[in-house]
Design a protein around this motif. Structure first.
Motif, PDB file in Angstrom:
ATOM      1  N   LEU A   1      39.401 -14.689 -29.638  1.00 40.61           N
ATOM      2  CA  LEU A   1      39.428 -15.932 -30.395  1.00 40.61           C
ATOM      3  C   LEU A   1      38.092 -16.659 -30.283  1.00 40.61           C
TER       4      LEU A   1
ATOM      5  N   ARG B   1      45.359 -20.776 -33.764  1.00 39.96           N
ATOM      6  CA  ARG B   1      44.016 -21.206 -33.357  1.00 39.96           C
ATOM      7  C   ARG B   1      43.764 -22.708 -33.528  1.00 39.96           C
TER       8      ARG B   1
ATOM      9  N   ASP C   1      44.213 -21.296 -28.291  1.00 42.36           N
ATOM     10  CA  ASP C   1      45.331 -20.818 -29.117  1.00 42.36           C
ATOM     11  C   ASP C   1      46.676 -21.122 -28.460  1.00 42.36           C
TER      12      ASP C   1
END
Length: 356
Positions: free
Chosen positions: A6, A260, A346
């Motif tokens: 991420l 996210r 996240d």
């Protein structure tokens, strides 16, 4: 490292870091801009197909965000009386309910809050059919296409001996009067290519019934807002199905709504050593990020890496009494200190829940 590579929004992290000293931990922090960006992507699919899209409350159930979500989505999908009440009172749009089984005492209350009630079996449908006001409530049956590409067995709703949904052979000779739709769920954070293959099996096994129904619910697990998701394939598939069968397609994304967009900020309470270094945080895998133990997976932390990449290694654990309340092993460029704050990324979906 772990579950996903991420890349949080730099500007959001700058803002978060600038306010870090004032955050009382443990605390969830939501990036409203990223959250709404996800909703715009999902809403575009709705506009281009005319399908119905619901928020799956099991993935994200924070009513503080409902005013934003309700601008884009049609309602919620619930899996309990409490979730249905939450949707009815706070979301104030459609409420679709599915549970593997209902208690008799729940049916009247569910009717007062729901627009759709989905049954997991013909025996449950037969038991409660006479109690349902079919002029006001749309009823459906969950089906099992016996096909899924979910790798983790405990998350695979179509695994062998699954308790979810009716098999195609059970439909033979059944009276579908009062049933206006079907529901299936076979995805878990997967793309439209997987959905297309699942649909082929659904159509093969249940296609003969679709012309006489008015809606079909594709369930959840659609990773619509993930990088690389093929939205064009999804739009084409939905439009094709709706045109071919003159039927309404319903989607229930959950994780993709909040993907996210969230962070969990935690503080270091203590540091110790037992063959290796460990740190105790004021958060908990069991209480704040249950998928860490359920999936399982190791969440990302800003500034941390996998063990031994940086010189200082720690096993991070929660503050509960559960021995297995361990978040994971990480390495840091500098030694951790008591009161240091760690930012998990996240952390919106499958974490923030609301119980009433």
């Amino acid at each position: 490292m772990p579950k996903d590579d991420l890349n949080p929004i730099d500007e959001s992290l700058d803002i978060l870091n600038s306010q870090l000293s004032s955050i009382q931990t443990p605390a969830y922090v939501l990036d409203e801009r990223k959250f709404e960006e996800n909703l715009l992507i999902i809403s575009d699919i709705k506009k281009r197909t005319g399908c119905t899209i619901l928020l799956a409350l099991k993935a994200f159930a924070n009513p503080c965000c409902f005013p934003i979500i309700s601008k884009y989505l049609d309602g919620v999908s619930a899996s309990s009386v409490n979730e249905a009440r939450l949707g009815k009172e706070y979301f104030k749009k459609e409420v679709h309910v599915y549970s593997p089984a209902y208690k008799e005492a729940e049916i009247d209350e569910l009717q007062s809050m729901s627009s759709h009630i989905i049954f997991n079996s013909f025996s449950q449908w037969k038991r409660f059919k006479s109690k349902i006001n079919l002029d006001q409530i749309k009823c459906g049956i969950r089906i099992n296409p016996e096909y899924s590409e979910v790798k983790v067995t405990k998350y695979n709703p179509c695994s062998k001996n699954s308790r979810f949904g009716v098999l195609s052979e059970e439909f033979s000779g059944k009276d579908l009067e009062g049933i206006s739709g079907l529901h299936f769920h076979a995805l878990c954070e997967q793309g439209s290519d997987v959905l297309e293959r699942v649909w082929q099996r659904v159509e093969e096994k249940f296609g003969e019934y679709l012309h006489s129904l008015s809606w079909i619910n594709f369930g959840g697990g659609h990773f619509i807002t993930d990088d690389g998701y093929d939205t064009e394939k999804l739009v084409t598939l939905i439009n094709h199905i709706q045109s071919k069968y003159n039927i309404e397609v319903i989607l229930e994304p959950g994780g993709s709504v909040a993907l996210r967009s969230g962070y969990l900020v935690s503080s270091v309470l203590d540091i110790g050593e037992n063959e290796s270094n460990f740190a105790i945080l004021d958060t908990s895998a069991t209480a704040h990020m249950p998928d860490v133990l359920e999936m399982p997976y190791i969440p990302n932390i800003i500034g941390a890496e996998e063990p031994n990449k940086y010189p200082h290694n720690y096993r991070l654990g929660g503050v509960t009494c559960l021995s297995g309340d361990v978040i994971g092993e990480y390495s840091f460029e500098k030694p951790l200190a008591i009161d240091d704050k760690l930012i998990f990324t996240d952390m919106a979906q499958y974490t923030i829940e609301y119980y009433i």
